[in-house]
Motif scaffolding. Structure first.
Motif, mmCIF file in Angstrom:
data_model
loop_
_atom_site.group_PDB
_atom_site.id
_atom_site.type_symbol
_atom_site.label_atom_id
_atom_site.label_comp_id
_atom_site.label_asym_id
_atom_site.label_seq_id
_atom_site.Cartn_x
_atom_site.Cartn_y
_atom_site.Cartn_z
ATOM 1 N N LEU A 41 11.224 45.836 -16.353
ATOM 2 C CA LEU A 41 10.733 47.075 -16.960
ATOM 3 C C LEU A 41 10.953 48.282 -16.060
ATOM 4 O O LEU A 41 11.103 49.404 -16.551
ATOM 5 C CB LEU A 41 9.238 46.937 -17.282
ATOM 6 N N ARG A 42 10.973 48.056 -14.748
ATOM 7 C CA ARG A 42 11.229 49.159 -13.807
ATOM 8 C C ARG A 42 12.717 49.331 -13.544
ATOM 9 O O ARG A 42 13.114 50.107 -12.677
ATOM 10 C CB ARG A 42 10.514 48.865 -12.487
ATOM 11 N N ARG A 43 13.546 48.609 -14.306
ATOM 12 C CA ARG A 43 15.010 48.679 -14.164
ATOM 13 C C ARG A 43 15.445 48.360 -12.741
ATOM 14 O O ARG A 43 16.303 49.034 -12.157
ATOM 15 C CB ARG A 43 15.525 50.049 -14.593
ATOM 16 N N ARG A 162 -2.964 48.169 -14.130
ATOM 17 C CA ARG A 162 -2.887 49.450 -14.842
ATOM 18 C C ARG A 162 -1.890 50.394 -14.170
ATOM 19 O O ARG A 162 -1.120 51.079 -14.849
ATOM 20 C CB ARG A 162 -4.270 50.097 -14.901
ATOM 21 N N THR A 163 -1.892 50.415 -12.851
ATOM 22 C CA THR A 163 -0.959 51.298 -12.135
ATOM 23 C C THR A 163 0.477 50.833 -12.321
ATOM 24 O O THR A 163 1.384 51.657 -12.518
ATOM 25 C CB THR A 163 -1.306 51.316 -10.638
ATOM 26 N N LEU A 164 0.708 49.524 -12.277
ATOM 27 C CA LEU A 164 2.062 49.008 -12.471
ATOM 28 C C LEU A 164 2.577 49.326 -13.874
ATOM 29 O O LEU A 164 3.728 49.762 -14.051
ATOM 30 C CB LEU A 164 2.084 47.488 -12.249
ATOM 31 N N VAL A 165 1.728 49.118 -14.881
ATOM 32 C CA VAL A 165 2.147 49.408 -16.256
ATOM 33 C C VAL A 165 2.423 50.897 -16.426
ATOM 34 O O VAL A 165 3.423 51.299 -17.042
ATOM 35 C CB VAL A 165 1.069 48.930 -17.247
ATOM 36 N N ALA A 166 1.546 51.735 -15.861
ATOM 37 C CA ALA A 166 1.742 53.187 -15.974
ATOM 38 C C ALA A 166 3.036 53.622 -15.303
ATOM 39 O O ALA A 166 3.766 54.477 -15.830
ATOM 40 C CB ALA A 166 0.557 53.913 -15.347
ATOM 41 N N PRO A 171 6.537 57.113 -14.862
ATOM 42 C CA PRO A 171 6.248 57.312 -13.435
ATOM 43 C C PRO A 171 5.887 58.755 -13.084
ATOM 44 O O PRO A 171 5.086 58.985 -12.173
ATOM 45 C CB PRO A 171 7.557 56.885 -12.756
ATOM 46 N N LEU A 172 6.445 59.734 -13.793
ATOM 47 C CA LEU A 172 6.115 61.131 -13.504
ATOM 48 C C LEU A 172 4.653 61.431 -13.825
ATOM 49 O O LEU A 172 3.973 62.161 -13.083
ATOM 50 C CB LEU A 172 7.027 62.058 -14.308
ATOM 51 N N SER A 178 -2.221 60.502 -9.953
ATOM 52 C CA SER A 178 -2.694 59.548 -8.944
ATOM 53 C C SER A 178 -1.738 59.519 -7.763
ATOM 54 O O SER A 178 -0.543 59.798 -7.899
ATOM 55 C CB SER A 178 -2.802 58.143 -9.560
ATOM 56 N N THR A 179 -2.292 59.197 -6.609
ATOM 57 C CA THR A 179 -1.468 59.056 -5.400
ATOM 58 C C THR A 179 -1.220 57.592 -5.057
ATOM 59 O O THR A 179 -0.702 57.277 -3.990
ATOM 60 C CB THR A 179 -2.169 59.736 -4.203
ATOM 61 N N LEU A 180 -1.586 56.702 -5.972
ATOM 62 C CA LEU A 180 -1.448 55.271 -5.702
ATOM 63 C C LEU A 180 -0.045 54.738 -5.962
ATOM 64 O O LEU A 180 0.256 53.589 -5.613
ATOM 65 C CB LEU A 180 -2.440 54.465 -6.551
ATOM 66 N N GLY A 181 0.803 55.557 -6.599
ATOM 67 C CA GLY A 181 2.145 55.097 -6.961
ATOM 68 C C GLY A 181 2.932 54.499 -5.806
ATOM 69 O O GLY A 181 3.392 53.345 -5.893
ATOM 70 N N PRO A 182 3.120 55.240 -4.684
ATOM 71 C CA PRO A 182 3.902 54.667 -3.566
ATOM 72 C C PRO A 182 3.287 53.398 -2.999
ATOM 73 O O PRO A 182 3.995 52.454 -2.642
ATOM 74 C CB PRO A 182 3.898 55.808 -2.532
ATOM 75 N N VAL A 183 1.937 53.370 -2.904
ATOM 76 C CA VAL A 183 1.280 52.177 -2.354
ATOM 77 C C VAL A 183 1.553 50.960 -3.243
ATOM 78 O O VAL A 183 1.924 49.875 -2.754
ATOM 79 C CB VAL A 183 -0.241 52.418 -2.233
ATOM 80 N N VAL A 184 1.367 51.148 -4.549
ATOM 81 C CA VAL A 184 1.605 50.040 -5.475
ATOM 82 C C VAL A 184 3.070 49.627 -5.464
ATOM 83 O O VAL A 184 3.399 48.438 -5.581
ATOM 84 C CB VAL A 184 1.155 50.440 -6.888
ATOM 85 N N HIS A 185 3.979 50.589 -5.282
ATOM 86 C CA HIS A 185 5.407 50.272 -5.244
ATOM 87 C C HIS A 185 5.713 49.328 -4.079
ATOM 88 O O HIS A 185 6.404 48.313 -4.256
ATOM 89 C CB HIS A 185 6.217 51.557 -5.108
#
Length: 291
Positions: A41-43, A162-166, A171-172, A178-185
């Motif tokens: 899903l994240r290509r 929830r963060t992974l699905v969002a 992603p934008l 939220s600032t959790l994107g890089p951490v979850v990545h």
């Protein structure tokens, strides 16, 4: 009835190595297949393939120093995978080169170094063990490690669901709220490496990504919701493992490629006959006409 029992149950009832192989593959299906869904899903499908090659030198070094022991090979694979991911990320951020190109460059270097290490210090049999795994030789130590990896993966996926699905969907939007994107990545990349390292003991560094990606891409033909896709992909991984092990036992085929070919067969059937497959896409049902 006896024939059915001999084909489906007999190998697992009579031999402990078959039961251990099935248990290990089921655990891997439970953890690596949902990770594969998020990669798709994240290509980032090819990222999994690249990382499976990237762990090779560390696993090969652990294999040559300590033999076919799961802990040294796992630690070596984790270090090599993390090093390649960090180098590729640093080059992408400090130069004009994009992450996919830098990842390709570093994983090819890593693959070449790994094959060179095994070729110089080991035999062709050693190289085959590292590249294609020995699923029928899984011991208690390896199963314990795979169980820990599966548990860690499921807990981490549940905590960051929830963060992974969002991030997969928009992603934008996630970055704006939220600032959790890089951490979850980075947590997600760590899960990818962890599952590939757990899988190479059974399927080898080259085929471990097959059990991660083939069920995930197959599930995409049958479902649209992320949760349903993860459940279907884990089920497809489990069925592929069972069918592959049975074919390997009865037809005297290599076990790892048999499992991946079973998953490939399900992918091809789904590609043609699923509700989102080729036939349904090219020949949609005609609309009902009223007089």
């Amino acid at each position: 009835m006896t024939t059915i029992y001999d084909w489906l149950v007999g190998p697992f009832a009579d031999y402990a190595f078959m039961r251990k192989a099935l248990f290990g593959c089921l655990l891997l299906s439970l953890s690596s297949c949902p990770v594969g869904v998020f990669l798709m899903l994240r290509r980032m499908s090819l990222t999994g393939d690249a990382m499976s090659h990237a762990v090779l030198p560390g696993a090969a070094l652990g294999f040559l120093l300590y033999g076919l022991k799961i802990v040294p090979m796992t630690i070596g694979g984790l270090i090599a995978g993390a090093l390649v991911a960090a180098c590729a990320g640093a080059v992408a951020r400090l130069t004009i080169q994009r992450e996919d190109a830098s990842m390709a460059a570093f994983y090819l270097m890593s693959l070449a170094v790994g094959v060179m290490i095994v070729s110089l210090r080991g035999s062709s049999v050693d190289l085959m063990h590292v590249l294609f795994g020995t699923v029928l030789a899984l011991n208690t130590e390896a199963l314990t490690l795979i169980l820990v990896i599966a548990g860690t993966t499921l807990v981490a996926l549940a905590a960051s669901w929830r963060t992974l699905v969002a991030e997969c969907l928009d992603p934008l939007f996630l970055r704006s709220v939220s600032t959790l994107g890089p951490v979850v990545h980075f947590v997600f990349l760590a899960l990818v490496v962890l599952n590939l390292v757990g899988g190479f003991q059974a399927l080898g560094t080259l085929l471990s990504v097959g059990l991660m990606m083939l069920p995930a891409t197959t599930a995409r033909f049958w479902a649209t919701r992320v949760t349903t896709m993860c459940v279907i992909s884990a089920a497809i991984g489990a069925v592929s493992s069972l069918v592959g092990l049975l074919l390997s036992y009865h037809l005297e085929l290599p076990s790892g490629p048999s499992i991946i070919l079973a998953a490939s067969s399900l992918y091809l059937v789904s590609l043609l006959a699923s509700p989102r497959g080729l036939i349904a896409y090219r020949f949609p049902p005609s609309a009902h006409r009223r007089a």
